[in-house]
Motif scaffolding. Structure first.
Motif, PDB file in Angstrom:
ATOM      1  N   GLY B 102     -51.549 -63.145 120.084  1.00 28.07           N
ATOM      2  CA  GLY B 102     -51.841 -64.248 120.794  1.00 28.07           C
ATOM      3  C   GLY B 102     -51.549 -64.043 122.857  1.00 28.07           C
ATOM      4  O   GLY B 102     -50.204 -64.670 122.600  1.00 28.07           O
ATOM      5  N   ILE B 103     -51.632 -62.161 123.690  1.00 23.49           N
ATOM      6  CA  ILE B 103     -51.130 -62.430 124.364  1.00 23.49           C
ATOM      7  C   ILE B 103     -52.339 -62.428 125.387  1.00 23.49           C
ATOM      8  O   ILE B 103     -51.429 -62.788 126.695  1.00 23.49           O
ATOM      9  N   HIS B 104     -53.181 -62.682 125.535  1.00 21.31           N
ATOM     10  CA  HIS B 104     -54.547 -62.406 126.281  1.00 21.31           C
ATOM     11  C   HIS B 104     -53.483 -64.332 127.898  1.00 21.31           C
ATOM     12  O   HIS B 104     -54.194 -63.592 129.031  1.00 21.31           O
ATOM     13  N   GLU B 105     -54.256 -65.093 127.201  1.00 17.99           N
ATOM     14  CA  GLU B 105     -53.665 -66.027 128.341  1.00 17.99           C
ATOM     15  C   GLU B 105     -52.125 -65.442 129.124  1.00 17.99           C
ATOM     16  O   GLU B 105     -51.988 -65.807 130.115  1.00 17.99           O
ATOM     17  N   LYS B 106     -51.386 -65.188 128.157  1.00 17.08           N
ATOM     18  CA  LYS B 106     -49.715 -65.272 129.264  1.00 17.08           C
ATOM     19  C   LYS B 106     -50.096 -64.222 130.257  1.00 17.08           C
ATOM     20  O   LYS B 106     -49.701 -63.576 131.494  1.00 17.08           O
ATOM     21  N   VAL B 107     -51.156 -62.187 129.807  1.00 12.01           N
ATOM     22  CA  VAL B 107     -51.048 -61.699 130.965  1.00 12.01           C
ATOM     23  C   VAL B 107     -52.281 -62.455 131.803  1.00 12.01           C
ATOM     24  O   VAL B 107     -52.292 -61.333 132.601  1.00 12.01           O
ATOM     25  N   ILE B 111     -52.054 -61.767 135.595  1.00 14.29           N
ATOM     26  CA  ILE B 111     -52.440 -60.600 136.155  1.00 14.29           C
ATOM     27  C   ILE B 111     -53.681 -61.571 137.533  1.00 14.29           C
ATOM     28  O   ILE B 111     -52.927 -61.374 138.500  1.00 14.29           O
ATOM     29  N   SER B 112     -53.431 -62.871 136.929  1.00 15.36           N
ATOM     30  CA  SER B 112     -54.016 -63.994 138.631  1.00 15.36           C
ATOM     31  C   SER B 112     -53.228 -64.153 139.129  1.00 15.36           C
ATOM     32  O   SER B 112     -53.892 -63.963 140.579  1.00 15.36           O
ATOM     33  N   TYR B 216     -49.132 -53.889 126.848  1.00 14.23           N
ATOM     34  CA  TYR B 216     -50.069 -55.338 126.112  1.00 14.23           C
ATOM     35  C   TYR B 216     -51.542 -54.906 126.521  1.00 14.23           C
ATOM     36  O   TYR B 216     -52.691 -55.086 125.960  1.00 14.23           O
ATOM     37  N   GLY B 217     -52.672 -53.773 126.956  1.00 18.15           N
ATOM     38  CA  GLY B 217     -53.533 -53.747 126.726  1.00 18.15           C
ATOM     39  C   GLY B 217     -54.139 -53.369 125.687  1.00 18.15           C
ATOM     40  O   GLY B 217     -55.045 -53.929 125.054  1.00 18.15           O
ATOM     41  N   LEU B 218     -53.310 -52.499 124.760  1.00 22.19           N
ATOM     42  CA  LEU B 218     -53.699 -52.068 123.313  1.00 22.19           C
ATOM     43  C   LEU B 218     -53.538 -54.381 122.592  1.00 22.19           C
ATOM     44  O   LEU B 218     -54.356 -53.657 121.803  1.00 22.19           O
TER      45      LEU B 218
END
Lengths: 484, 484
Positions: B102-107, B111-112, B216-218
């Motif tokens: 569950g990393i995408h939101e942090k990323v 990024i934004s 985090y890409g992976l």
């Protein structure tokens, strides 16, 4: 004004013309019928005299109406090609139960055979290179290389190329879509867009309703994602059967999405009437099923009239619109795009994790060309060429193929769908034709079943040289042989 | 002028300084050794007196030389980077049970935020544009546009660009891999290759063993595919812990793959010893678990010595090798590639259904550059630059960060991994730094847990200008503030 004419961002006379063209396509107005008079148009649609006149003249120029002195405008005898239209399926129920797709092996077999020496490629679904503005695109790319020494040495922008997305949003207005550039995600072709759309709305094992026949690219995407296809009968005239689809929605569990090509369907070329589009959007909304449209061909409709996308009827963010520039602008640029309604954040995430952002150069080249008048000029030229080539293709089929042959006659696009006498194996024809250096797309690629084994899709995106004519003559001999 | 000094886009004195820095790093010049005199520099390198003086003063300012009155410049007592190595983890068991990522939101939040006005990007994992041969690539690309008017108007080849694949196969020889060009699949970056590899060997819900920390890409790829991550402790020196991995394989069900970056691991920079590679390959073979290697950084190892890939130890087609040209050649070309052992047919199918074949242009440009001596020249230059920049980065951290700070000192690559005093929030530091236009990569992005919240990854791929130095000074103040 008639509410059905309120497709925004189009001159009124074009919208009125489209309305009557719909009527002609749906055979509400037939060859020889009298067109309502200019005064009747004024009264019925609450338009000005000059708009009514422009409408009739436009339709006359496009070859749909003829003016008879003192009598008004009449629908022209459609240039009926000597090939009968393909058989319409029973539109009342889905063809088969939903099933996992097993198409890839057939496709790779065909593709790997297609690696051999091909003289005439009638198998592809794109125009020949000479139909595209290759030199102009190269010139733009050259200029860009001079201006941007860091083009390849700088990471791609995480927001995508804003100029390109703005151009796409502007162009989308004519399909009735009002988009913010930030609602657009640029993808590697429409194939990646369809992938992301299906991954966003469904899981492995879920059912996706598709047109039957449909293009094998879609079936392969579903196979690779482990999804099941439910094939819905589809008309070569009006597209997917709404009756069969509605029945399927009532009787099949787990339908997570419907995927359609509303304009110039691949392989049949059907164009969905606006009334169908409205009903389809409502149907999906009511059943809480995502509607995914692949709108890659609409710029190639012969009359150049804008076509309202399914997305333009969407009021609940339930439609995912996908498109590509592969057919209309440049087969060698892998550029597609999508706008995903309520799934936008999810497709953005999936795209980032799948291939990151598209490279800058292709987006910049396309943006610059599409923002210039050269793009509309190119579209006018390619449409004219495609209309001529379609007619010549139909003529060649009428001349060389067995008399029982039937053929779709699409009002645009790059291919025709040919129905051979029942029992003719298009796979056998494919193999024989290959020996003569001719590549075809056998019908078995367009369904999970063997329903279309006696069909084939033939490319009409090539200038009709003597070599092409000879290829049709050769193909005709092979078809006659195989059909016995 | 000395040919080793021809790094473009950098003042001559900086290049000359880098040359001597190399000599100091390689212990060719040791502490106490006399530096060549200014006159000797002028003679040996054919530079002006003022350039020679600037060089010595620069090295003096940077702390590498000291001036002794009347005797000239001397190498200073080894400025051993005053930053201790980062803490080694307990290598005996996996950190946590396998869990969904569950990393995408942090990323995306990071990024934004990174879209704001950034002056200094210390967050990225690529070199600055000036480290890449942008102009040379543009020149090749221009020539190709002149030679191939159909470059964009012709469909891409279904077999990929043979020349490019041949060049890749030749280059792979130095990593101990003997490949047929047909065993190579070209992808949109290494990210697409990792996607295809994971999709080929595992299903949603399956467990994938990964390095901890990892990039985090992976983790995002795994999240997007619904796979679970099992984090294995990883050393900044020797890479993934084989003990912990072996224990995990014995005690955890459903591990379908192990993913590692054997060379210049992201974010820590570790390089796996050959004996470890051999054991890792055997371990995966014995447990019938796929081994996926991401080998995108090995061309950037400072000493330029070839590194044997995991694939080179593979005798049972159980290793999937993935790589990209993003870090070594051109961050703006989305080019990656993979060779997939027993899953080759499956990844070919998945790629075709996901994004079709990569466009011709980028493959041709890369192929031509990589086949020429310019590529090796470029690699030598970028390695030298990266070594200097790593040292200067470590110096800056030693100078400006709190004394408890620890730091990895990788022998190549584009980033360092910084360990802050326990309890320091790298997220808070990220936010404060952003206010000053400085982008960092907080440690929380590199794990599914909060284990690395007091770490951060900092880019060392940028020429060390005054602005970068000031950014480090600023960042140091922020770290001190946040660390209390």
């Amino acid at each position: 004004m008639d509410s059905s004419l309120q497709t925004p961002h189009q001159p009124l006379y074009r919208r009125l013309a489209a309305h009557y063209l719909d009527a002609i396509n749906a055979s509400t107005l037939r060859a020889g019928d009298r067109m309502p008079s200019v005064r009747e148009l004024v009264r019925q649609h609450a338009v000005s005299l000059s708009t009514a006149l422009q409408t009739c003249r436009f339709l006359e120029n496009e070859g749909w109406l003829e003016a008879r002195p003192r009598s008004g405008y009449f629908v022209k005898a459609a240039k009926r090609l000597a090939v009968p239209a393909i058989t319409e399926p029973d539109m009342r129920k889905p063809h088969d139960a939903a099933q996992f797709v097993g198409i890839h092996e057939k496709v790779s077999e065909i593709i790997s055979k297609g690696q051999r020496k091909i003289r005439i490629n009638l198998g592809r679904a794109a125009g020949a290179p000479e139909l595209y503005p290759g030199k102009q695109l190269n010139a733009l790319a050259s200029r860009m290389l001079r201006q941007r020494p860091n083009l390849f040495s700088k990471q791609t922008s995480p927001t995508g190329n804003k100029t390109f997305k703005t151009v796409l949003a502007k162009r989308a207005l004519s399909s009735g879509m009002t988009l913010n550039p930030d609602d657009i995600l640029v993808t590697y072709g429409c194939i990646e867009a369809l992938n992301l759309a299906l991954r966003a709305v469904a899981q492995p094992g879920d059912v996706i309703a598709v047109e039957s026949p449909t293009f094998y690219g879609l079936l392969q995407v579903m196979e690779s994602l482990g999804m099941r296809a439910l094939e819905i009968p589809t008309s070569a005239q009006t597209g997917i059967s709404l009756e069969a689809l509605e029945l399927a929605m009532r009787t099949t569990d787990n339908i997570k999405a419907v995927v359609v090509v509303p304009h110039l369907q691949n392989p049949m070329g059907s164009i969905m009437p606006d009334a169908h589009k409205r009903r389809l959007v409502a149907l999906c909304e009511n059943h809480d099923i995502a509607l995914i449209e692949d709108d890659s061909y609409s710029a190639l409709v012969h009359d150049g009239l804008p076509l309202a996308s399914l997305k333009s009827y969407d009021t609940t963010d339930n439609v995912i619109h996908c498109a590509s520039l592969h057919k209309a602008l440049a087969p060698g640029l892998r550029l597609g795009w999508m706008t995903a309604g309520r799934w936008q954040a999810r497709v953005n995430m999936l795209k980032y994790a799948q291939t990151r952002y598209n490279d800058e150069w292709s987006q910049s080249v396309a943006a610059e060309f599409m923002a210039s008048p050269a793009y509309d000029r190119h579209l006018r030229q390619i449409r004219t060429a495609l209309r001529t080539q379609r007619d010549l293709t139909a003529d060649a089929i009428a001349t060389y193929f067995p008399p029982e042959t039937r053929c779709s006659l699409p009002n645009g696009g790059v291919s025709v769908w040919v129905e051979l006498p029942t029992g003719s194996s298009s796979k056998k024809i494919f193999e024989e034709a290959l020996k003569h250096g001719i590549l075809t797309s056998p019908g078995l690629l367009f369904s999970n079943s063997h329903r279309y084994d006696h069909f084939m899709r033939l490319n009409c995106g090539m200038p009709f040289t003597d070599e092409v004519t000879q290829a049709y003559a050769q193909l005709g001999r092979i078809v006659r042989d195989v059909a016995g």
